[in-house]
Structure formats: C-alpha cells, structure tokens
Design an enzyme around this catalytic site. Structure first.
Site, PDB file in Angstrom:
ATOM      1  CE  LYS A 109      -4.017  -9.238  -8.826  1.00 52.73           C
ATOM      2  NZ  LYS A 109      -2.628  -8.957  -9.248  1.00 52.73           N
ATOM      3  NE  ARG A 122       0.065  -0.354 -11.499  1.00 53.14           N
ATOM      4  CZ  ARG A 122      -0.224  -1.414 -10.768  1.00 53.14           C
ATOM      5  NH1 ARG A 122      -1.280  -2.146 -11.061  1.00 53.14           N
ATOM      6  NH2 ARG A 122       0.553  -1.759  -9.776  1.00 53.14           N
ATOM      7  NE  ARG A 154      -0.491   0.221  -6.773  1.00 52.36           N
ATOM      8  CZ  ARG A 154      -1.026  -0.980  -6.974  1.00 52.36           C
ATOM      9  NH1 ARG A 154      -2.079  -1.113  -7.761  1.00 52.36           N
ATOM     10  NH2 ARG A 154      -0.525  -2.039  -6.392  1.00 52.36           N
ATOM     11  NE  ARG A 206       3.094  -4.842  -5.553  1.00 53.90           N
ATOM     12  CZ  ARG A 206       2.785  -4.033  -6.566  1.00 53.90           C
ATOM     13  NH1 ARG A 206       3.592  -3.049  -6.902  1.00 53.90           N
ATOM     14  NH2 ARG A 206       1.672  -4.216  -7.236  1.00 53.90           N
TER      15      ARG A 206
END
Ligand code: AP5
Ligand code: MG
Ligand code: ZN
Length: 214
Positions: A13, A127, A160, A171
């Site tokens: 996203k 990531r 993160r 999540r």
C-alpha cells in the site's frame, strides 16, 4: 481524485501510494506514518498508539478518525489525496463517508492490493524503513544504492518494531477480522478495484494507473 489503498500489512500500500501521490501531485496520507512520527517525537498520541502497534493491534477508532478528518480538510487536499492505512474498520469507513458527505464529496477509488498471506511474512522480514524520512525499501525487491543508507536522505535504515514474524502474523489476523470486510463495503459502493500485488512494483503501479485512467 480521492483514493483509498486497501490491502494486508505488507501488501505494498505504502509503496504504491507514494508513487500515486508523486504522479498525480496529491498528498499521501498514511496513518501508520503519522503514528510513527508521533512515537518518534514522544507525543501523547504516539505513546498511546505505540501500546497497540507493538502488539500488532489496531489503534482505537477514536484516536484515528478525527485525525484523518482534520487532515483531509487541509488546503493541500483540495484536489484529492491517497489514503494509506485508513479506513481499516467499518466504523472508520462510515465516519469518513459521513465527513466527506458533509462537504459534498465522496471517495472515488478503493484499490485493493491483493497479496496472499504466505508472501507477506517473507516480504516483511526484508523491509527496511528510514528512521529520518520514512522511505521504505526491501533488501531484495527495492534495495538502496548503499547498504543500510537511505537513498533520499542518507538516514539509517531499520526493521520496523512490528515487522517481527510473530507480530506480522498477529497483524494479518487482525487484517482478516477487521479490515477485509471493507472490500465488500466498497464493492457495494461500486468503487472497488482489485490489483494483483504479487507482481513487480512497476507492474502493480501500471495496473493502478490504468484503473485511475490517466
Ligand atoms: P501501517 O503502517 O499502515 O502498516 P500496515 O497496514 O501493516 O502496512 P505496512 O505499512 O506494513 O505495509 P504496506 O502495505 O504499506 O507495504 P509496503 O509498501 O511497505 O500501520 C501500522 C500500525 O499502525 C497498525 O498495525 C495499527 O496498529 C496502526 N494503524 C495504522 N492505521 C490505523 C488505522 N486506520 N486504524 C487503527 N490503527 C491503525 O511494502 C512492504 C515491503 O514489500 C517493502 O519492503 C516493499 O519494498 C516491498 N514491496 C512492495 N511492493 C512489492 C512488490 N510488488 N513486490 C515485491 N516487494 C514489494
Ligand atoms: Mg505502509
Ligand atoms: Zn530517508
């Protein structure tokens, strides 16, 4: 053009929203980025949000809705915006629709970036995010020129806090329970477009540009 990005955590996203914002010259509004900036700056909102985010849970609707409604009322949003990570629950979607209706506006496109759960966990572990400017990279799919250094601002790159595999699984569960119902919500409003998010970043983007019709 008012655009909503839907999709599981790690579906891409943010990656696509940034590209859309750049191409169409509209603001990219990421509630996740807003919370992370508040955490970094030690605000009260940041402290509250962090307790939920670190567990992989959603921040309560009442801490999110007013913040977004205020943001989309700002001047730079007059020609539209791309919302990334909001709405994430049916009450958030209803609150947004109501706030927009009060201004005589509506959402134009809800884009669902579709990636199966199996691909997600793998993506998240690779990531990296810039601590200073929030730019997002991937060690394999979107590498920086120099290892661990942000291309845009030379900031340090980190994993993160909520990208640990066990938190990612949480999540994903939260996404299926609370956010996926929005796909039906926007299908009924006839503004949903589904995009295969498993292809290359540029291929996903080309598909989205065709949907947006420009
Ligand atoms: P948020 O920051 O929104 O996280 P998220 O939804 O879990 O999504 P991510 O940012 O992790 O993934 P993304 O889809 O943006 O993927 P990305 O482009 O980075 O929210 C964090 C937390 O804040 C929530 O858990 C919640 O607690 C809270 N929160 C936020 N909004 C809220 C709300 N409205 N209500 C309540 N709580 C809220 O891509 C992922 C990786 O894959 C990157 O490394 C990227 O380079 C790579 N990649 C992207 N596309 C591709 C591709 N096509 N092929 C290969 N790799 C790709
Ligand atoms: Mg994101
Ligand atoms: Zn940076």
């Amino acid at each position: 053009m008012k655009i909503i990005m839907l999709g599981a955590p790690g579906a891409g996203k943010g990656t696509q929203a940034k590209k859309i914002a750049e191409k169409y010259g509209i603001p990219h509004i990421s509630t996740g980025d807003i919370f992370r900036a508040n955490i970094k700056n030690g605000t009260e909102l940041g402290k509250k949000a962090k307790t939920f985010m670190d567990k992989g849970l959603l921040v309560p609707d009442e801490l999110v809705v007013d913040l977004v409604v205020d943001r989309v009322n700002q001047e730079d949003c007059a020609n539209g915006y791309v919302l990334d990570g909001f709405p994430r629950t049916i009450p958030q979607a209803e609150a947004l629709d109501k706030a927009l209706a009060d201004m005589g506006q509506k959402v134009d496109y809800a884009i669902d970036v579709d990636v199966p759960d199996e691909n997600i966990v793998k993506r998240m572990s690779g990531r990296r995010a810039c601590v200073d400017c929030g730019a997002t990279y991937h060690i394999v799919y979107a590498p920086t020129k120099e290892e661990n250094v942000c291309d845009k601002c030379q900031g340090e790159l980190i994993l993160r806090d909520d990208d640990k595999p066990e938190t990612v699984q949480k999540r994903l569960n939260v996404y299926h329970e609370q956010t996926q119902p929005l796909i039906d919500y926007y299908t009924e409003k006839k503004i949903l477009a589904k995009v295969d998010g498993t292809t290359d970043i540029e291929v996903v983007f080309d598909t989205i540009v065709k949907i947006l019709g420009a």
